[in-house]
Design an enzyme around this catalytic site. Sequence first.
Site, short mmCIF file in Angstrom:
data_model
loop_
_atom_site.label_atom_id
_atom_site.label_comp_id
_atom_site.label_asym_id
_atom_site.label_seq_id
_atom_site.Cartn_x
_atom_site.Cartn_y
_atom_site.Cartn_z
N HIS A 161 1.12 -0.98 0.10
CA HIS A 161 -0.05 -0.34 -0.08
C HIS A 161 0.69 1.47 0.34
CE1 HIS A 161 -2.97 -2.61 1.06
NE2 HIS A 161 -2.46 -3.08 2.08
N SER A 283 15.55 20.69 -16.99
CA SER A 283 14.51 21.36 -17.06
C SER A 283 15.23 23.11 -17.78
CB SER A 283 14.73 22.10 -15.79
OG SER A 283 13.60 22.77 -15.88
N LYS A 289 17.39 20.20 -11.91
CA LYS A 289 16.82 19.33 -12.48
C LYS A 289 17.28 18.37 -12.66
CE LYS A 289 11.82 19.04 -12.07
NZ LYS A 289 11.94 18.24 -11.06
N GLU A 296 8.98 7.40 -17.40
CA GLU A 296 7.44 8.56 -17.18
C GLU A 296 7.56 7.61 -19.18
OE1 GLU A 296 7.98 12.44 -14.88
OE2 GLU A 296 8.97 12.29 -16.14
#
Length: 400
Positions: A161, A283, A289, A296
């Site tokens: 969970h 970025s 970043k 993704e």
Amino acid sequence: MMWGGNFKQMPDQQVLDFTSGWDVKSKPAYDERLLPYDIKVNQVHSQMLAGQGIITETELVKILAGLEHIKQLHNQGKFKLVPGLEDVHTNVESYLVKKIGVRIAGKLHTARSRNDQVAADMQLYLKDQCLEYAVGLKRLIKALGVAQSTFKQAPAPGFTHHRLAVVSNLGLVFGAWKTSLQRDNQRFTHWMDLYDKCPLGGAAGYGTSFKISRQYTAKRLGFKAPYENILDPITNRGEPETALAFNVTIMMKHLSQIAQTLIIFSMPQFDYLRLPDQFCTGSSIMPHKKNPDVLEAIKAKTAVANGLLNSLMMINSSNLVGYNKDTQWTKYLIMDLVDETLPSLTIMTRLLSSIIVNKQQLEQACHADDLNVTLMMEKEVKRTGQPFRRVKQAMERRCK
Ligand code: ARG
């Protein structure tokens, strides 16, 4: 580049290609992929016609020379499909007519329809893709096997969970991923068992009065056998595509789960592992970043595969028996699905082989409160012989 000053190593072309998606790329016409298969199918079909005495040896030689010429042109990138000529099959025939004349070229399509022809082309294309997935999977499975044994003893928290659950080890996690992908590989083998068959000879679906040899064409095209029933592969066009898409989508579901776990474990807040810079992107505004774009993209591709699979499921689900034009769209769906998903295997293998596991941090995480409580409880049950339920309730009160 608008970013990268903070990167040790920049992503290579393969990674950039993967993460940039279709932003600045375009696709060739779908039938262009079928051209090599269509040439092969034409060669074997005309050889069968000659073997059966339906065309002469001289006609065969002319046809084969014409097809060879198309092959050469294609290899040099010079055979362009003319949109006005409908599809790859008509393009090839028209070219042959121009090249060797209709008296001979006009015989190539004897005892055949585009219905069994496109099904044969597609079946060859699908078989090749199926093998590509199997090869890619094998490499990924191997990489996971290595990770499994490397981290067999590395303590790591087990989650349920999205919450800390028990002390476990990272080897178990890699092993679970490996096993799921081995099952995926079996599904590709099973696909081959079911669909390694040749649709040629069905013509429009109901056969031909010419004395053809379906055994010959099947064998020469590398199929295990001709389809048992000539109407089956035509009325069920899209079924092998759908079955392959299903296998790919389940496989992508596994990759997506791996991706999400790696994203979370590599969040600076967790720092269980680090993704090498070459699998990240930066970025255009924030100098610090390093984003997990590869992972993704895999999640997005899984969603796309699911959508395409759904469309494949629907096409041809409510047609009258026989060929139906609806099924032409199965070609675009499966090709999109392959383009979208196949590169994920190589990228995931490369990424997994180069992640940096932070053993210290994982070990640290195992010392969190309550993480040992299940083990303690089991020891208590064994030591005292008390019912499990009673010991658990006592432990729960202590965990409050
Ligand atoms: N390009 C067509 C396809 O992919 C070929 C089959 C055409 N058959 C027909 N009966 N119109 O489906």
